[in-house]
Write a protein that holds these residues in place. Structure first.
Motif, PDB file in Angstrom:
ATOM      1  N   HIS A   1      32.999  73.328 -85.958  1.00 34.91           N
ATOM      2  CA  HIS A   1      32.199  73.501 -84.734  1.00 34.91           C
ATOM      3  C   HIS A   1      31.197  74.626 -84.946  1.00 34.91           C
ATOM      4  O   HIS A   1      31.532  75.810 -84.878  1.00 34.91           O
ATOM      5  CB  HIS A   1      33.066  73.799 -83.514  1.00 34.91           C
ATOM      6  CG  HIS A   1      32.269  73.832 -82.241  1.00 34.91           C
ATOM      7  ND1 HIS A   1      32.053  72.721 -81.452  1.00 34.91           N
ATOM      8  CD2 HIS A   1      31.593  74.828 -81.631  1.00 34.91           C
ATOM      9  CE1 HIS A   1      31.304  73.038 -80.407  1.00 34.91           C
ATOM     10  NE2 HIS A   1      31.011  74.326 -80.496  1.00 34.91           N
TER      11      HIS A   1
ATOM     12  N   HIS B   1      26.529  75.274 -84.897  1.00 37.19           N
ATOM     13  CA  HIS B   1      25.248  74.716 -84.451  1.00 37.19           C
ATOM     14  C   HIS B   1      24.122  75.261 -85.322  1.00 37.19           C
ATOM     15  O   HIS B   1      24.303  76.264 -86.018  1.00 37.19           O
ATOM     16  CB  HIS B   1      24.945  75.142 -83.010  1.00 37.19           C
ATOM     17  CG  HIS B   1      26.068  74.989 -82.045  1.00 37.19           C
ATOM     18  ND1 HIS B   1      26.372  73.819 -81.405  1.00 37.19           N
ATOM     19  CD2 HIS B   1      26.980  75.890 -81.591  1.00 37.19           C
ATOM     20  CE1 HIS B   1      27.406  73.997 -80.589  1.00 37.19           C
ATOM     21  NE2 HIS B   1      27.800  75.251 -80.691  1.00 37.19           N
TER      22      HIS B   1
ATOM     23  N   TYR C   1      18.734  77.982 -72.434  1.00 36.61           N
ATOM     24  CA  TYR C   1      18.634  79.263 -73.149  1.00 36.61           C
ATOM     25  C   TYR C   1      17.686  79.054 -74.331  1.00 36.61           C
ATOM     26  O   TYR C   1      17.554  77.947 -74.843  1.00 36.61           O
ATOM     27  CB  TYR C   1      20.020  79.748 -73.625  1.00 36.61           C
ATOM     28  CG  TYR C   1      20.757  78.786 -74.533  1.00 36.61           C
ATOM     29  CD1 TYR C   1      20.667  78.881 -75.912  1.00 36.61           C
ATOM     30  CD2 TYR C   1      21.537  77.760 -73.994  1.00 36.61           C
ATOM     31  CE1 TYR C   1      21.345  77.995 -76.738  1.00 36.61           C
ATOM     32  CE2 TYR C   1      22.220  76.875 -74.817  1.00 36.61           C
ATOM     33  CZ  TYR C   1      22.111  77.000 -76.189  1.00 36.61           C
ATOM     34  OH  TYR C   1      22.783  76.112 -77.014  1.00 36.61           O
TER      35      TYR C   1
ATOM     36  N   SER D   1      22.763  72.149 -76.731  1.00 31.90           N
ATOM     37  CA  SER D   1      21.996  71.662 -75.579  1.00 31.90           C
ATOM     38  C   SER D   1      20.544  72.135 -75.592  1.00 31.90           C
ATOM     39  O   SER D   1      19.680  71.468 -75.026  1.00 31.90           O
ATOM     40  CB  SER D   1      22.678  72.083 -74.278  1.00 31.90           C
ATOM     41  OG  SER D   1      22.755  73.490 -74.215  1.00 31.90           O
TER      42      SER D   1
ATOM     43  N   ARG E   1      28.290  63.766 -78.273  1.00 27.47           N
ATOM     44  CA  ARG E   1      28.890  64.772 -77.407  1.00 27.47           C
ATOM     45  C   ARG E   1      28.442  64.561 -75.962  1.00 27.47           C
ATOM     46  O   ARG E   1      27.248  64.391 -75.696  1.00 27.47           O
ATOM     47  CB  ARG E   1      28.433  66.157 -77.855  1.00 27.47           C
ATOM     48  CG  ARG E   1      29.138  67.311 -77.159  1.00 27.47           C
ATOM     49  CD  ARG E   1      28.506  68.627 -77.587  1.00 27.47           C
ATOM     50  NE  ARG E   1      29.381  69.760 -77.348  1.00 27.47           N
ATOM     51  CZ  ARG E   1      28.938  70.982 -77.124  1.00 27.47           C
ATOM     52  NH1 ARG E   1      27.641  71.242 -77.073  1.00 27.47           N
ATOM     53  NH2 ARG E   1      29.787  71.975 -76.926  1.00 27.47           N
TER      54      ARG E   1
ATOM     55  N   ARG F   1      25.986  74.795 -66.288  1.00 24.88           N
ATOM     56  CA  ARG F   1      25.037  75.829 -66.700  1.00 24.88           C
ATOM     57  C   ARG F   1      24.248  75.420 -67.945  1.00 24.88           C
ATOM     58  O   ARG F   1      23.298  76.087 -68.334  1.00 24.88           O
ATOM     59  CB  ARG F   1      25.749  77.170 -66.915  1.00 24.88           C
ATOM     60  CG  ARG F   1      26.690  77.203 -68.071  1.00 24.88           C
ATOM     61  CD  ARG F   1      27.324  78.573 -68.259  1.00 24.88           C
ATOM     62  NE  ARG F   1      28.477  78.484 -69.132  1.00 24.88           N
ATOM     63  CZ  ARG F   1      28.433  78.425 -70.456  1.00 24.88           C
ATOM     64  NH1 ARG F   1      27.272  78.462 -71.076  1.00 24.88           N
ATOM     65  NH2 ARG F   1      29.534  78.336 -71.172  1.00 24.88           N
TER      66      ARG F   1
ATOM     67  N   TYR G   1      32.841  68.205 -73.733  1.00 27.44           N
ATOM     68  CA  TYR G   1      32.871  69.642 -73.404  1.00 27.44           C
ATOM     69  C   TYR G   1      32.942  69.786 -71.883  1.00 27.44           C
ATOM     70  O   TYR G   1      32.058  69.311 -71.172  1.00 27.44           O
ATOM     71  CB  TYR G   1      31.608  70.321 -73.944  1.00 27.44           C
ATOM     72  CG  TYR G   1      31.633  71.846 -73.893  1.00 27.44           C
ATOM     73  CD1 TYR G   1      32.830  72.561 -73.839  1.00 27.44           C
ATOM     74  CD2 TYR G   1      30.449  72.575 -73.912  1.00 27.44           C
ATOM     75  CE1 TYR G   1      32.835  73.949 -73.818  1.00 27.44           C
ATOM     76  CE2 TYR G   1      30.444  73.965 -73.884  1.00 27.44           C
ATOM     77  CZ  TYR G   1      31.641  74.645 -73.841  1.00 27.44           C
ATOM     78  OH  TYR G   1      31.655  76.021 -73.806  1.00 27.44           O
TER      79      TYR G   1
ATOM     80  N   HIS H   1      36.930  73.276 -77.452  1.00 32.27           N
ATOM     81  CA  HIS H   1      37.592  74.502 -76.981  1.00 32.27           C
ATOM     82  C   HIS H   1      38.743  74.190 -76.002  1.00 32.27           C
ATOM     83  O   HIS H   1      38.947  74.916 -75.014  1.00 32.27           O
ATOM     84  CB  HIS H   1      36.587  75.456 -76.324  1.00 32.27           C
ATOM     85  CG  HIS H   1      35.250  75.524 -77.026  1.00 32.27           C
ATOM     86  ND1 HIS H   1      35.118  75.380 -78.381  1.00 32.27           N
ATOM     87  CD2 HIS H   1      33.985  75.706 -76.552  1.00 32.27           C
ATOM     88  CE1 HIS H   1      33.825  75.473 -78.702  1.00 32.27           C
ATOM     89  NE2 HIS H   1      33.129  75.657 -77.631  1.00 32.27           N
TER      90      HIS H   1
ATOM     91  N   ARG I   1      35.191  83.228 -76.188  1.00 34.32           N
ATOM     92  CA  ARG I   1      34.785  82.677 -74.891  1.00 34.32           C
ATOM     93  C   ARG I   1      35.954  82.629 -73.906  1.00 34.32           C
ATOM     94  O   ARG I   1      35.757  82.695 -72.701  1.00 34.32           O
ATOM     95  CB  ARG I   1      34.266  81.238 -75.045  1.00 34.32           C
ATOM     96  CG  ARG I   1      32.974  81.126 -75.798  1.00 34.32           C
ATOM     97  CD  ARG I   1      32.476  79.680 -75.805  1.00 34.32           C
ATOM     98  NE  ARG I   1      31.376  79.541 -76.737  1.00 34.32           N
ATOM     99  CZ  ARG I   1      30.110  79.811 -76.453  1.00 34.32           C
ATOM    100  NH1 ARG I   1      29.768  80.209 -75.251  1.00 34.32           N
ATOM    101  NH2 ARG I   1      29.176  79.671 -77.370  1.00 34.32           N
TER     102      ARG I   1
ATOM    103  N   ASP J   1      31.964  78.302 -84.125  1.00 37.27           N
ATOM    104  CA  ASP J   1      31.044  78.244 -82.988  1.00 37.27           C
ATOM    105  C   ASP J   1      29.755  79.030 -83.268  1.00 37.27           C
ATOM    106  O   ASP J   1      28.960  79.259 -82.364  1.00 37.27           O
ATOM    107  CB  ASP J   1      31.710  78.740 -81.698  1.00 37.27           C
ATOM    108  CG  ASP J   1      30.858  78.511 -80.462  1.00 37.27           C
ATOM    109  OD1 ASP J   1      30.183  77.464 -80.393  1.00 37.27           O
ATOM    110  OD2 ASP J   1      30.850  79.378 -79.563  1.00 37.27           O
TER     111      ASP J   1
ATOM    112  N   ASN K   1      24.788  81.678 -76.172  1.00 32.75           N
ATOM    113  CA  ASN K   1      24.995  82.389 -74.887  1.00 32.75           C
ATOM    114  C   ASN K   1      25.984  83.544 -74.960  1.00 32.75           C
ATOM    115  O   ASN K   1      26.355  84.088 -73.922  1.00 32.75           O
ATOM    116  CB  ASN K   1      25.443  81.404 -73.788  1.00 32.75           C
ATOM    117  CG  ASN K   1      24.386  80.363 -73.528  1.00 32.75           C
ATOM    118  OD1 ASN K   1      23.244  80.717 -73.229  1.00 32.75           O
ATOM    119  ND2 ASN K   1      24.729  79.096 -73.670  1.00 32.75           N
TER     120      ASN K   1
HETATM  121  O1  LIG Z   1      28.760  75.158 -78.168  1.00 37.11           O
HETATM  122  C1  LIG Z   1      29.501  75.904 -77.552  1.00 37.11           C
HETATM  123  O2  LIG Z   1      30.571  76.163 -78.047  1.00 37.11           O
HETATM  124  C2  LIG Z   1      29.197  76.456 -76.306  1.00 37.11           C
HETATM  125  C3  LIG Z   1      28.086  76.600 -75.574  1.00 37.11           C
HETATM  126  C4  LIG Z   1      26.755  76.059 -75.843  1.00 37.11           C
HETATM  127  C5  LIG Z   1      26.708  74.614 -75.947  1.00 37.11           C
HETATM  128  O3  LIG Z   1      27.695  73.944 -75.974  1.00 37.11           O
HETATM  129  C6  LIG Z   1      25.402  73.939 -76.013  1.00 37.11           C
HETATM  130  O4  LIG Z   1      24.369  74.585 -75.891  1.00 37.11           O
HETATM  131  O5  LIG Z   1      25.412  72.720 -76.176  1.00 37.11           O
HETATM  132  C7  LIG Z   1      28.291  77.370 -74.350  1.00 37.11           C
HETATM  133  O6  LIG Z   1      29.430  77.401 -73.834  1.00 37.11           O
HETATM  134  O7  LIG Z   1      27.331  78.009 -73.877  1.00 37.11           O
END
Ligand SMILES: O=C(O)/C=C(\CC(=O)C(=O)O)C(=O)O
Length: 293
Positions: free
Chosen positions: A31, A33, A49, A77, A124, A130, A156, A180, A217, A248, A253
């Motif tokens: 996991h 990014h 963000y 995201s 996903r 948020r 998620y 998570h 987190r 992660d 964030n």
């Molecule tokens: O990726 C993660 O673990 C968590 C994220 C960001 C996210 O998922 C995304 O931007 O797609 C979060 O909780 O802000």
């Protein structure tokens, strides 16, 4: 908090300490990014963000520093449904990265197969308000019936909507991977209501997997994240063939309390104390889901 002149945030350390724990050979960070680089892969107009660039070179440098062999890159995201940055990182990995995409549910079969050729093995569905404006369950269910063979769905969500989501999750007929662990309140302990509800989901079918990830987190007390270790170790012990682990990175964030990647890796033996459990968590389980072919 680190913000550049364009208001783009940094949520990762530039020089993380090496962990004491050495992962087994072939370990997968399942996991993580990539962000950008934004001049080639602009962020979505709907991004909640705007991070600084955290591209494949940085990710693969961290992989080597932490002692991992492979990455599973999950589309973040901030890049919306344009998976170009994720695909570019996979293409630069010499076969050592695969990915999870975020797609418009109207995507064609042809486009799904192009993603497969680019190393994607799942999609996903993100239910965090948020992070995303909408999460259309009916359209998600429809696209989940059209995935290439061997793919799974990553979901998620936060623990307070698990019960409401159950009919939706139950209706997905391909394997599930829960990010998570559905964000339980780990301070409730291993037998608290959130973990009990999550265990009910795991008991309902044998193809639900989870990421035993993100003490940063989930455990507001901070390092050494004792509540996380106490709540999560029994879950990994009871479901050794269904757990995955990841850094992660670049910790979207988390700019106000940037986690130490070395300390995150050092959590692994606390949630998976034996060599066999570690091999399943870090090698066997992610290889089965992401490198079956
Ligand atoms: O990726 C993660 O673990 C968590 C994220 C960001 C996210 O998922 C995304 O931007 O797609 C979060 O909780 O802000």
């Amino acid at each position: 908090m680190s913000v550049d002149s364009e208001g783009r945030i940094r949520s990762w350390t530039l020089d993380p300490p090496r962990p004491r724990y050495r992962p087994p050979e072939g370990a997968v960070d399942a996991h993580c990014h990539v962000f950008g680089p934004a001049d080639r892969f602009p962020f979505s107009a709907k991004a909640k963000y705007l991070p600084q660039d955290a591209g494949p070179d940085m990710l693969f440098g961290l992989r080597d520093r932490l002692g991992f062999a492979r990455n599973v890159i999950v589309q973040a995201s901030c890049h919306g449904t344009d998976n170009a940055a994720t695909l570019d990182a996979i293409a630069q990995s010499d076969g050592r990265a695969r990915g999870v995409a975020v797609v418009d549910p109207g995507i064609s079969e042809e486009e799904l197969h192009a993603l497969h050729a680019g190393g994607i093995r799942g999609i996903r569905f993100n239910f965090l308000k948020r992070l995303v404006d909408d999460a259309p369950k009916d359209r998600f269910l429809e696209v989940a019936t059209r995935l290439p063979a061997g793919w799974h769905v990553v979901v998620y969500f936060e623990a307070d909507i698990l019960e409401e989501l159950r009919p939706f999750l139950d209706a997905i007929r391909v394997p599930l991977v829960i990010d998570h662990m559905g964000r339980p309140d780990v301070t409730q302990g291993p037998d608290g209501p959130d973990m009990r509800a999550f265990r009910r989901l795991l008991e309902s079918r044998d193809d639900v997997h989870f990421k035993a990830t993100c003490p940063d987190r989930l455990d507001a007390a901070g390092p050494p994240w004792d509540a996380f270790a106490e709540a999560v170790a029994p879950l990994v012990a009871d479901y050794p063939d269904r757990c995955l682990w990841g850094t992660d990175w670049p910790h979207p964030n988390m700019q106000d309390a940037i986690p130490d990647d070395g300390a995150l890796v050092d959590m692994i033996p606390r949630i998976a104390p034996t060599e066999e459990a570690q091999r399943k968590l870090l090698v066997d389980n992610p290889m089965r889901l992401y490198w079956a072919d």
